[in-house]
Design an enzyme around this catalytic site. Sequence first.
Site, PDB file in Angstrom:
ATOM      1  N   ASP A  93      51.804  53.411   8.997  1.00 31.46           N
ATOM      2  CA  ASP A  93      52.136  51.988   8.962  1.00 31.46           C
ATOM      3  C   ASP A  93      53.059  51.609  10.109  1.00 31.46           C
ATOM      4  OD1 ASP A  93      52.556  49.375   8.264  1.00 31.46           O
ATOM      5  OD2 ASP A  93      53.644  49.790   6.413  1.00 31.46           O
ATOM      6  N   ASP A 109      49.198  45.228  13.452  1.00 31.70           N
ATOM      7  CA  ASP A 109      49.714  45.996  12.323  1.00 31.70           C
ATOM      8  C   ASP A 109      48.637  46.933  11.787  1.00 31.70           C
ATOM      9  OD1 ASP A 109      51.378  46.805  10.222  1.00 31.70           O
ATOM     10  OD2 ASP A 109      50.641  45.214   8.908  1.00 31.70           O
TER      11      ASP A 109
END
Length: 573
Positions: free
Chosen positions: A233, A444
Amino acid sequence: MAGEREIRVALRSKDYTYSLVLSHSHSLVSSALPHFLLGRFPGGPLPCAPLFIAIAMAANPSSCARAHHILSVLALLAVACSVTAASSSANGGGSIVVAVGKKSAVLSLRELEWFAAARKIRARYAQPMQAQILGEHKKAESARTAATVLELKQHFPTTIRSQPAGSERLLAADEARAASLQLPRAASTQSGQAVAEVPLTSGIRFQTLNYVTTIALGGESAGAVANFTVIVDTGSDLTWVQCKPCRYCYSQQDPLFDPTGSATYTAVPCNASACAASLKEATGAPGTCARSGSGSERCYYALAYGDGSFSRGVLATDTVGLGGASLDGFVFGCGLSNRGLFGGTAGLMGLGRTELSIVSQTSSRFGGVFSYCLPATTSGDSTGSLSLGRGDSSAYRNTTPVAYTRMIADPAQPPFYFMNITGATIGGAAVTASGLGARNVLIDSGTVISRLAPSVYHAIRAEFTLQFGAGTRYPAAPGFSILDTCYNLTGIDEVKVPLLTLQLEGGADVTVDPAGMLFMVRKDGSQVCLAMASLPYEDQMPIIGNYQQKNKRVVYDTVGSRLGFADEDCSYI
């Protein structure tokens, strides 16, 4: 280089843009062109002949069309050479680069059937995971090597029986994630290699649409080291895993990490800077102090996500293994109370920008640079890669040069990586929207579906619908979850998909892979949707999610403050 000339020539056809860049002296052009046409070039091979054949066959299967496309490319080369010959008197080295920019592509719907492959890999992944960690058994002898490998995968859920229900749950989780990223609306490393590469795979087997990799944790003896599958992440900083004794933990496939089994495990003391300012920057809240059973004070963290997920536990240090690289004193969260949308993974790897992220903690060795390549397929055999460090180009398999754009920082959201999108095209047709270039765009890996400003999304959707032939070629299907543009493609094996190209600040272009354009809800093709969604408000933060980053080498250079993109087949089998 003084006296060096650069000539750019482009030739456009219905489905392709052929471009040639020449930067060299006339003598080099004269000697290199025959080699170029044969697929060779001084200093290294160029697969030009296969490229010509691939272009011709992809554009039109007829022999006449093949000849037309090949002759077009040859004509382009001849024109470029003659222009260079007339204008160049420089001497020195140079290079020839051919780029093929596709406006549309034929997509097999089987490539989107990510649920169908679950049945094929259930038995496979009943076996131990250790064999998937490339380079794991070579840690001792690879301390001075140039690179090791970590996988990035996306595994299939083994418990989801209904595709629409399972997809909707996962997309609902993604919507919660994307909403949580929005701001409130205002009315010690050890010496060793310079590059670490770990396999990166799909997390579908762990019931998540995010990508996962495997890290090792613990030290001093072989029995103390354990492997853990974690979500990758870029929108988070603190790396954490579930630990014993876990008071409130979700079910995971790996065994829980046992701190008592690692001789190098140490709880972070309350007076450490990591417990105060660093932890607050990474999680939004400083650590709290409490005495352990032995009477010593320990720092506790509490990390909450906007979708309601959380991890709470002890802030600690231990030895972490990334492929063949081993790093001492790595600060991580030893989670004792965890709940949320993490599937069956053991935790999360934080690749954000603050001091506690894995990027910052390893910057003295890897230089604050990392990159990844996300596989487009969700096959259990298909792996991408996560690379830490600059390394050299041999570590990548990109088919186009890495094009860079400015990396933008936002003090209000320190962990995030932003860029500026100045324009967009669909199938080669320019898209006009007030939202383009109006706000910083977040890239992201932890968000799945891209969220675009309403003006941008509606413009892209309108042009996509026009070119895809909705209503005339393919009947409409009901919307699904956050996806509002869907089609009934029952009985259709292949479709021609117009591709989205994002034009970035500084001149870099990123074309979404065909597999990142459509999301298959039902495996019979009766509900296939445009894989993008609109934000509720124009002034919210757009997000480029991992679904639109497939088959791209994405480079994060935090020291040079730049983001790089290149095409790459990320399915390393």
